[in-house]
Scaffold this active site. Structure first.
Site, short mmCIF file in Angstrom:
data_model
loop_
_atom_site.label_atom_id
_atom_site.label_comp_id
_atom_site.label_asym_id
_atom_site.label_seq_id
_atom_site.Cartn_x
_atom_site.Cartn_y
_atom_site.Cartn_z
N PRO A 225 43.31 19.39 26.98
CA PRO A 225 43.05 19.86 25.77
C PRO A 225 44.25 19.84 24.21
CG PRO A 225 42.07 21.39 27.02
CD PRO A 225 42.90 20.21 27.79
N ASN A 226 43.83 19.12 23.38
CA ASN A 226 44.69 19.80 22.54
C ASN A 226 45.34 18.79 22.19
OD1 ASN A 226 42.34 21.01 21.05
ND2 ASN A 226 42.68 22.90 22.48
N ARG B 234 49.37 19.80 14.82
CA ARG B 234 48.97 20.69 14.37
C ARG B 234 50.27 21.58 15.25
NH1 ARG B 234 47.69 21.76 21.21
NH2 ARG B 234 47.25 23.84 20.31
N TYR C 297 54.50 22.53 18.92
CA TYR C 297 54.83 21.10 20.11
C TYR C 297 56.07 20.21 19.14
CZ TYR C 297 51.07 23.36 22.02
OH TYR C 297 50.35 24.72 22.61
N ASN D 85 49.65 17.75 32.30
CA ASN D 85 49.85 18.60 30.77
C ASN D 85 48.20 19.12 30.26
OD1 ASN D 85 49.94 20.61 28.96
ND2 ASN D 85 51.79 19.22 28.00
N ALA E 248 45.84 24.31 27.53
CA ALA E 248 44.73 25.59 28.19
C ALA E 248 44.20 25.65 29.55
CB ALA E 248 44.14 26.08 26.63
N GLU F 223 53.37 19.38 37.01
CA GLU F 223 52.39 20.00 35.83
C GLU F 223 53.75 20.40 34.77
OE1 GLU F 223 52.04 24.82 35.06
OE2 GLU F 223 51.11 23.54 36.36
N HIS G 4 54.63 21.23 30.67
CA HIS G 4 54.46 21.48 29.00
C HIS G 4 55.16 21.48 28.44
CE1 HIS G 4 51.14 24.30 31.50
NE2 HIS G 4 52.43 24.07 32.24
N ARG H 43 55.30 32.67 25.62
CA ARG H 43 54.40 32.83 24.46
C ARG H 43 53.34 33.84 25.11
NH1 ARG H 43 51.88 27.08 23.55
NH2 ARG H 43 50.80 28.34 21.97
#
Length: 139
Positions: free
Chosen positions: A9-10, A17, A22, A71, A74, A95, A97, A104
């Site tokens: 997502p996103n 964004r 990012y 990735n 969330a 995985e 990121h 964070r």
């Protein structure tokens, strides 16, 4: 060699964004660079904002590709189901990121996927994907 990249997502909004976290590149432009760099490898790409669609993609490709770079955004921190899907497939999964999730919010420090993955790469921007591919290629 055949590698599947799955973004959650996103991540379709990369380059638009939260650029301070990012960056300002879209994933599609970065993907073109990856495909040029690894011209002898088939790199497939899939993005979904829907948990079940990510699980379906893992099931679809998880027994035929040589490796998966995921990735899950969330969902990394909330989806037992994606973690279970990774555990149930044959292909090694890394995985990734873009940001250093450990710098964070506290909830981002826990991955429900990592225990079922070959490894985790975080905090190197979009280069996290290249590092994962390097590992899949070089074992």
């Amino acid at each position: 060699m055949n590698i599947q990249i799955i973004n959650g997502p996103n991540l379709n909004l990369l380059g638009v964004r939260e650029k301070s976290i990012y960056g300002d590149s879209s994933f599609e432009s970065y993907l073109q660079d990856l495909r040029k760099r690894y011209a002898n490898i088939t790199i497939n790409y899939y993005q979904s904002n829907v948990e079940g669609e990510i699980i379906n993609k893992l099931h679809e490709v998880g027994f035929t590709v040589d490796g998966i770079v995921i990735n899950a955004g969330a969902y990394t921190h909330t989806s037992v189901a994606i973690g279970d899907a990774i555990a149930g497939i044959k292909a090694p999964v890394i995985e990734v990121h873009i940001s250093n999730v450990y710098k964070r919010e506290e909830f981002r420090h826990k991955s429900l996927l990592a225990a079922n993955c070959k490894g985790v790469i975080a905090g190197f921007g979009l280069d996290s994907y290249r590092l994962a591919i390097e590992n899949l290629v070089n074992g």
